[in-house]
Design a protein around this motif. Structure first.
Motif, PDB file in Angstrom:
ATOM      1  N   UNK A 512       0.842  -1.191   0.000  1.00 11.78           N
ATOM      2  CA  UNK A 512       0.000   0.000   0.000  1.00 11.78           C
ATOM      3  C   UNK A 512       0.875   1.238   0.000  1.00 11.78           C
ATOM      4  N   UNK A 513       0.331   2.286  -0.613  1.00 11.34           N
ATOM      5  CA  UNK A 513       0.996   3.577  -0.557  1.00 11.34           C
ATOM      6  C   UNK A 513       0.940   4.107   0.877  1.00 11.34           C
ATOM      7  N   UNK A 514       1.848   5.018   1.222  1.00 15.10           N
ATOM      8  CA  UNK A 514       1.832   5.539   2.595  1.00 15.10           C
ATOM      9  C   UNK A 514       0.494   6.130   2.990  1.00 15.10           C
ATOM     10  N   UNK A 515      -0.123   6.902   2.086  1.00 15.59           N
ATOM     11  CA  UNK A 515      -1.427   7.474   2.422  1.00 15.59           C
ATOM     12  C   UNK A 515      -2.481   6.414   2.604  1.00 15.59           C
ATOM     13  N   UNK A 516      -2.482   5.415   1.733  1.00 18.47           N
ATOM     14  CA  UNK A 516      -3.453   4.329   1.858  1.00 18.47           C
ATOM     15  C   UNK A 516      -3.220   3.530   3.125  1.00 18.47           C
ATOM     16  N   UNK A 517      -1.965   3.304   3.473  1.00 23.70           N
ATOM     17  CA  UNK A 517      -1.659   2.556   4.693  1.00 23.70           C
ATOM     18  C   UNK A 517      -2.127   3.313   5.927  1.00 23.70           C
ATOM     19  N   UNK A 518      -1.922   4.627   5.924  1.00 20.24           N
ATOM     20  CA  UNK A 518      -2.360   5.426   7.066  1.00 20.24           C
ATOM     21  C   UNK A 518      -3.882   5.415   7.168  1.00 20.24           C
ATOM     22  N   UNK A 519      -4.562   5.489   6.026  1.00 18.95           N
ATOM     23  CA  UNK A 519      -6.018   5.444   6.045  1.00 18.95           C
ATOM     24  C   UNK A 519      -6.510   4.093   6.546  1.00 18.95           C
ATOM     25  N   UNK A 520      -5.854   3.015   6.087  1.00 16.80           N
ATOM     26  CA  UNK A 520      -6.248   1.682   6.539  1.00 16.80           C
ATOM     27  C   UNK A 520      -6.036   1.542   8.041  1.00 16.80           C
ATOM     28  N   UNK A 525      -8.326   1.333  13.440  1.00 15.66           N
ATOM     29  CA  UNK A 525      -8.389   1.878  14.795  1.00 15.66           C
ATOM     30  C   UNK A 525      -9.837   2.209  15.177  1.00 15.66           C
ATOM     31  N   UNK A 526     -10.589   2.745  14.230  1.00 16.55           N
ATOM     32  CA  UNK A 526     -11.991   3.045  14.517  1.00 16.55           C
ATOM     33  C   UNK A 526     -12.773   1.774  14.832  1.00 16.55           C
ATOM     34  N   UNK A 527     -12.580   0.747  14.020  1.00 14.56           N
ATOM     35  CA  UNK A 527     -13.285  -0.507  14.263  1.00 14.56           C
ATOM     36  C   UNK A 527     -12.899  -1.103  15.608  1.00 14.56           C
ATOM     37  N   UNK A 529     -11.837   0.537  18.234  1.00 18.45           N
ATOM     38  CA  UNK A 529     -12.426   1.352  19.295  1.00 18.45           C
ATOM     39  C   UNK A 529     -13.901   1.007  19.496  1.00 18.45           C
ATOM     40  N   UNK A 530     -14.626   0.841  18.404  1.00 15.82           N
ATOM     41  CA  UNK A 530     -16.044   0.493  18.519  1.00 15.82           C
ATOM     42  C   UNK A 530     -16.223  -0.900  19.094  1.00 15.82           C
ATOM     43  N   UNK A 531     -15.291  -1.813  18.789  1.00 13.79           N
ATOM     44  CA  UNK A 531     -15.368  -3.143  19.381  1.00 13.79           C
ATOM     45  C   UNK A 531     -15.195  -3.069  20.892  1.00 13.79           C
ATOM     46  N   UNK A 532     -14.329  -2.196  21.356  1.00  9.58           N
ATOM     47  CA  UNK A 532     -14.145  -2.030  22.803  1.00  9.58           C
ATOM     48  C   UNK A 532     -15.395  -1.448  23.448  1.00  9.58           C
ATOM     49  N   UNK A 533     -16.164  -0.657  22.689  1.00 11.57           N
ATOM     50  CA  UNK A 533     -17.428  -0.150  23.231  1.00 11.57           C
ATOM     51  C   UNK A 533     -18.434  -1.283  23.353  1.00 11.57           C
ATOM     52  N   UNK A 534     -18.515  -2.126  22.318  1.00 13.15           N
ATOM     53  CA  UNK A 534     -19.518  -3.188  22.308  1.00 13.15           C
ATOM     54  C   UNK A 534     -19.137  -4.339  23.223  1.00 13.15           C
ATOM     55  N   UNK A 535     -17.850  -4.642  23.342  1.00 13.66           N
ATOM     56  CA  UNK A 535     -17.428  -5.836  24.059  1.00 13.66           C
ATOM     57  C   UNK A 535     -17.794  -5.806  25.541  1.00 13.66           C
ATOM     58  N   UNK A 536     -17.611  -4.718  26.264  1.00 15.44           N
ATOM     59  CA  UNK A 536     -17.975  -4.740  27.684  1.00 15.44           C
ATOM     60  C   UNK A 536     -19.475  -4.850  27.919  1.00 15.44           C
ATOM     61  N   UNK A 537     -20.267  -4.637  26.897  1.00 13.10           N
ATOM     62  CA  UNK A 537     -21.702  -4.705  27.081  1.00 13.10           C
ATOM     63  C   UNK A 537     -22.230  -6.126  26.975  1.00 13.10           C
ATOM     64  N   UNK A 538     -21.336  -7.104  26.849  1.00 11.33           N
ATOM     65  CA  UNK A 538     -21.727  -8.504  26.796  1.00 11.33           C
ATOM     66  C   UNK A 538     -21.056  -9.250  27.943  1.00 11.33           C
ATOM     67  N   UNK A 553      -4.176   2.738  21.080  1.00  5.13           N
ATOM     68  CA  UNK A 553      -2.853   3.386  21.229  1.00  5.13           C
ATOM     69  C   UNK A 553      -2.945   4.622  22.118  1.00  5.13           C
ATOM     70  N   UNK A 554      -1.821   4.948  22.739  1.00  5.20           N
ATOM     71  CA  UNK A 554      -1.813   6.117  23.619  1.00  5.20           C
ATOM     72  C   UNK A 554      -1.926   7.404  22.831  1.00  5.20           C
ATOM     73  N   UNK A 555      -1.548   7.399  21.570  1.00  6.76           N
ATOM     74  CA  UNK A 555      -1.702   8.570  20.695  1.00  6.76           C
ATOM     75  C   UNK A 555      -2.654   8.187  19.573  1.00  6.76           C
ATOM     76  N   UNK A 556      -3.952   8.278  19.792  1.00  6.83           N
ATOM     77  CA  UNK A 556      -4.917   7.821  18.793  1.00  6.83           C
ATOM     78  C   UNK A 556      -4.811   8.628  17.503  1.00  6.83           C
ATOM     79  N   UNK A 557      -5.082   7.934  16.388  1.00  3.83           N
ATOM     80  CA  UNK A 557      -5.111   8.596  15.080  1.00  3.83           C
ATOM     81  C   UNK A 557      -6.446   9.239  14.789  1.00  3.83           C
ATOM     82  N   UNK A 558      -7.486   8.768  15.440  1.00  6.77           N
ATOM     83  CA  UNK A 558      -8.843   9.209  15.106  1.00  6.77           C
ATOM     84  C   UNK A 558      -9.559   9.739  16.341  1.00  6.77           C
ATOM     85  N   UNK A 559     -10.486  10.670  16.151  1.00 10.02           N
ATOM     86  CA  UNK A 559     -11.291  11.133  17.291  1.00 10.02           C
ATOM     87  C   UNK A 559     -12.114  10.015  17.916  1.00 10.02           C
ATOM     88  N   UNK A 560     -12.505   9.011  17.113  1.00  6.58           N
ATOM     89  CA  UNK A 560     -13.298   7.911  17.661  1.00  6.58           C
ATOM     90  C   UNK A 560     -12.509   7.172  18.737  1.00  6.58           C
TER      91      UNK A 560
END
Length: 961
Positions: A512-520, A525-527, A529-538, A553-560
């Motif tokens: 992957x190109x650097x931009x594509x790799x960063x986007x991936x 990371x978003x997925x 993070x959302x899994x961590x939201x859903x997982x404790x609810x079970x 990560x301690x320095x998240x890439x996304x606001x999510x």
């Protein structure tokens, strides 16, 4: 769709009267068609009387199909015969429209004197000026007055029409009357008296028959059913039949034969029967249409007559070669079309549906598709075009999808979610590029979350499992939507499967190109993070071979990821400043400009509630609410309103919380919520009702059963806490203690340690203290204070200190001072007020500096100490249930004047003595300013003082005694 040719005089309902039913009134079947026709009968009787005196007349009776025109003409014929007038009758029929002089032949055959003219009717077709039998008829009329009655003149054959027009022109020369009936449609029937001034000497009348009024319909109900109908039943009959006498009669006869009674319980039955009768009459009239061109135009009119003008309808039917006037006349003649506001329309939705249903399925779908395309070119209404597309074959054009999406938006703005979902479902039938398809699917899933949450979960799962590359960018949005709807089970399963297949930080083996790799990496990371939201609810994970979600990560890439990390830190109660920083980062824009996810932003706002930054939280919640309203996302609106209700409860404004919950119920009705979200909504409603004093309503909600899977979620702990508050309000400390401890066990299992979330320890301690178990009470209370100090929020520390003070002995006053100090820096003014009152009641005489400690600091943004003028909102404790005023603690005797005050007066006096203005006291005590004025007046009167100066001196003296 005309009236039946039934001339029998059988009483309706008489042949099959239900056992035990009262006998119907003896009203003949034809009598129903003559209900409320007294005025018309009187006028016809007068015309017949004048005819007997030699005065000619020309009378036309009009009405909608089934209004009883023909029955009124038959009554007039019988009445004239009884008065000795010769009566000649005829009826025009579709079968004889091509037969020369068909109606004239019927008239002349009615009397022996004219039968010798019958052979000449079909001869001399091309000889002008010849009207067989007309001269003989006029001569016979001079010998004996004659009445000619012709039914359905709108179906006359051309030769008979000319013959009758010639007769009308000669009326003044003989005692002869022409009585005709036709449907009341514009442009239908001949203008009998046009073309000759001589007809002015004859009586000319046109009678228009209206439908039955409500009174007339009630009479018909009583006659056919044998009893007086309920008001609601009669109204339903009028609404379902339009007051058409034929439809009313047939409907009531079928209703009676079915054994029903005309009451409110059978309104639905009579509506169904009326629809059946109307449909059958429409089918009969439709079967009599022989011209295929007229049938095509009628079908096109049924499909889009309300959307397109008549010339466009004709063009759609492909009948442009046929004169429009001929088509109009033929349509009106069918009885299936009426003219309203100058437009041709099919007579009602039942008739429209029957016309369309008679078409073959393929032709019907093709006609709707062509009608939709024509309406699109004519710039018709989006929802009207969308309705056409719902029954059309796929058109394969981009405009169709755009129109359906706009129609769905309009339907959502109008509150019609079912219709919006139908439009979006139809859009998915079109051939769509993947990016457009996933966009429509997400919009449809968001709509279905309100009307069919389980189906929406299945659709979202399908979106997340779609392998196409275009779907990868929308998986996090789909999971976000699923979590908003409360279906944490589906969200967790789909996220776990996606992450298991993608592997770490991206999918695929190609470089992957650097931009594509960063986007991936950001998407991954978003997925995660959302899994961590859903997982404790079970409690029990689905059987998927995937490890638990990794730490973000301690320095998240996304606001999510920042939002999820902020909430996890707040739940652990570990680092208040870090949680606040992450929450504010989560509420900022995405670095790559992606649309922000909603669940992480809501978690960030909840974090700000725990850090006591309520002003920031309210600002961001209002922005989220505006965004959700603009995009018509009902589930998001409901979730934001629910969180804002929690904020209002923390601010001591339960009335505003109740208002927001009521608005959330409108956006997401309780019956439309996913079962797994039941504890969340129930707990919030119970706490709000308790705060507003609606204990009975709270009790009813708390006692409803909870779906078993929902009990094992973290929101189940909130419901246990709410039930504990209810038990506390009911004075049941045993049950309250058990519920609070159960709540704590669930929270600890899910890693929720922070007492700012739910102060279950102090509540359990207070319940144990009420039961007399001091040791069991102090342990959880001290543990809560330790955790609150670790978290560092002044409100949490002050609440814990206040709780300990109510149970401790020697250090009571010191803990109350600490509670006052911390609560004075928190946004919870109500808790501060209770602490001040408790400290004043303790009556510590050894601390003159206490006056300074009790002075309320300026309050602004929570936790910052920034002043904010005018912010004096009352804020509840973590439980918004108003705590009862603590019993006065008496280390020494109080002055005799002070105990004479009521608790409310004492609280107002303490705050006034500390320098608060009446408005501030009112806000702190959740009362009106007028109430504060009355309480202080009573205080001054009981203490025999003249104002605040003496009250402050008295309070100072009390502290220094």
């Amino acid at each position: 769709m005309g009236e039946p040719d039934d001339r029998e005089n059988t009483a309706p309902g008489e042949q099959q009267r239900a056992p035990g039913r009262p006998r119907a009134h003896a009203l003949p079947a034809a009598g129903l068609l003559l209900l409320e026709r007294d005025r018309e009968q009187a006028l016809l009787s007068a015309v017949i009387g004048e005819l007997g005196a030699g005065r000619p007349a020309l009378v036309t009776v009009t009405g909608e199909p089934g209004a009883g025109q023909n029955e009124l003409l038959r009554w007039a014929a019988r009445h004239a015969t009884e008065r000795g007038i010769r009566v000649l009758t005829a009826r025009a029929t579709p079968a004889e429209q091509d037969l020369r002089y068909g109606v004239v032949g019927q008239l002349l055959a009615g009397h022996q004197a004219f039968t010798d003219h019958l052979p000449h009717l079909f001869l001399d077709r091309d000889r002008p000026g010849r009207f067989p039998g007309l001269t003989r008829l006029l001569g016979a009329a001079r010998e004996r007055p004659t009445l000619l009655v012709v039914e359905d003149v709108h179906r006359l054959d051309p030769d008979s029409l000319r013959w009758l027009e010639a007769l009308a022109r000669r009326l003044p020369h003989a005692p002869l009357a022409l009585l005709t009936g036709r449907t009341c449609t514009a442009d239908a029937g001949p203008d009998w008296w046009a073309g000759s001034p001589l007809t002015g000497s004859a009586t000319t009348v046109e009678l228009a028959l209206p439908g039955l009024t409500r009174t007339g319909t009630g009479t018909a109900v009583r006659a056919v059913c044998g009893t007086v109908g309920d008001r609601s039943f009669v109204d339903a009959v009028v609404d379902a039949t339009g007051g058409n006498p034929t439809v009313v009669g047939d409907t009531l006869r079928r209703f009676t034969r079915a054994g029903h009674t005309p009451d409110a319980d059978h309104v639905h039955h009579v509506r169904v029967i009326a629809a059946e009768v109307t449909g059958e009459l429409a089918a009969s009239a439709l079967g009599s249409l022989r011209d295929p061109v007229v049938l095509d135009v009628l079908r096109a009119l049924a499909v889009c007559g309300d959307l397109l003008d008549f010339p466009l309808v004709v063009a759609l039917a492909g009948s442009g070669a046929v004169p429009e006037t001929r088509l109009r006349a033929a349509l009106l003649d069918s009885g299936l079309v009426a003219v309203s506001d100058g437009r041709f329309r099919v007579s009602g939705p039942v008739v429209r549906d029957r016309i369309v249903e008679e078409m073959p399925a393929a032709e019907r779908a093709d006609l709707h598709a062509r009608a939709a395309e024509l309406a699109h070119r004519a710039a018709a209404d989006d929802q009207g075009i969308g309705d056409l597309l719902l029954r059309a074959r796929p058109v394969g054009a981009a405009w169709a999808v755009d129109t359906l999406c706009r129609a769905a938006g309009a339907a959502l703005r109008g509150g019609d979610r079912d219709r919006a979902a139908a439009y979006l479902s139809r859009a998915l039938d079109e051939p769509l590029p993947p990016r457009t398809r996933v966009r429509v699917q997400l919009q449809l899933a968001g709509t279905e979350l309100v009307i069919a949450p389980v189906a929406a979960g299945r659709r979202i799962h399908g979106i997340m499992r779609e392998p196409a590359e275009e779907y990868a960018a929308h998986r996090s949005r789909a999971a976000d939507l699923c979590l908003l709807g409360g279906d944490t089970d589906t969200a967790w399963r789909a996220l776990a499967e996606c992450l298991a297949e993608d592997g770490p930080a991206g999918s695929g083996e190609l470089p992957q190109e650097p931009g594509a790799a960063q986007e991936a990496a950001a998407r991954h990371e978003e997925l995660t993070a959302l899994l961590r939201v859903a997982q404790p609810l079970r409690r029990t994970f689905a059987e998927i071979a995937v490890p638990p979600a990794p730490e973000p990560p301690r320095a998240p890439l996304t606001p999510a990821a920042s939002g999820v990390r902020a909430w996890e830190a707040a739940a652990r109660g570990a680092d208040r400043e870090e949680a606040r920083r992450l929450a504010r980062a989560a509420l900022g824009p995405h670095p790559a400009g992606w649309p922000p996810l909603t669940v992480p932003r809501l978690l960030a706002c909840r974090t700000l509630l725990l850090t006591e930054d309520l002003d920031d939280a309210e600002t961001h919640l209002c922005a989220l609410l505006t965004e959700a309203h603009r995009e018509r996302r009902s589930v998001t609106v409901a979730r934001v309103l629910a969180l804002r209700a929690q904020l209002h409860l923390r601010q001591g404004r339960p009335d505003l919380a109740a208002r927001d919950l009521a608005a959330a119920d409108l956006e997401l009705p309780p019956e439309s919520r996913h079962p797994l979200s039941y504890p969340y909504w129930t707990a919030l409603g119970v706490v709000t009702d308790l705060a507003n004093g609606r204990t009975d309503r709270a009790r009813a909600a708390a006692e409803r059963p909870v779906p078993p899977p929902a009990e094992e979620s973290v929101t189940g702990a909130h419901l246990l806490y709410a039930r504990g508050l209810l038990a506390e309000a009911d004075g049941d400390p045993h049950r309250a203690a058990a519920l609070f401890r159960a709540c704590g066990r669930w929270l600890l299992q899910y890693g929720c340690v922070n007492p700012a979330l739910l102060p279950w320890r102090s509540r359990a301690a207070e319940a144990a203290h009420a039961l007399g178990d001091a040791a069991q009470a102090l342990k959880p209370a001290r543990e809560e204070l330790e955790l609150a100090e670790r978290w560092g929020a002044p409100g949490a520390i002050g609440a814990a200190q206040f709780s300990l003070a109510m149970m401790s002995g020697e250090d009571r006053v010191q803990r109350l001072r600490s509670a006052v100090e911390h609560l004075g820096r928190a946004p919870d003014r109500a808790a501060y007020t209770r602490a001040v009152v408790a400290l004043a009641s303790a009556g510590n005489a050894a601390q003159p500096e206490r006056v300074t400690a009790l002075a309320p600091p300026a309050y602004g943004t929570a936790g910052t100490g920034v002043p904010s003028a005018g912010h004096h909102a009352v804020v509840a404790l973590h439980s918004p249930v108003p705590a009862p005023a603590p019993a006065p603690v008496r280390p020494g005797p109080l002055p005799p004047v002070w105990p004479s005050l009521s608790p409310g007066e004492r609280a107002a006096a303490v705050l006034a003595a500390r320098g608060l203005a009446n408005r501030e006291i009112a806000a702190a005590l959740s009362v009106t300013t007028r109430t504060v004025e009355l309480r202080l007046s009573s205080v001054y009167r009981k203490l025999r003082i003249r104002g605040r100066d003496e009250l402050r001196a008295l309070a100072q003296g009390t502290e220094d005694d």
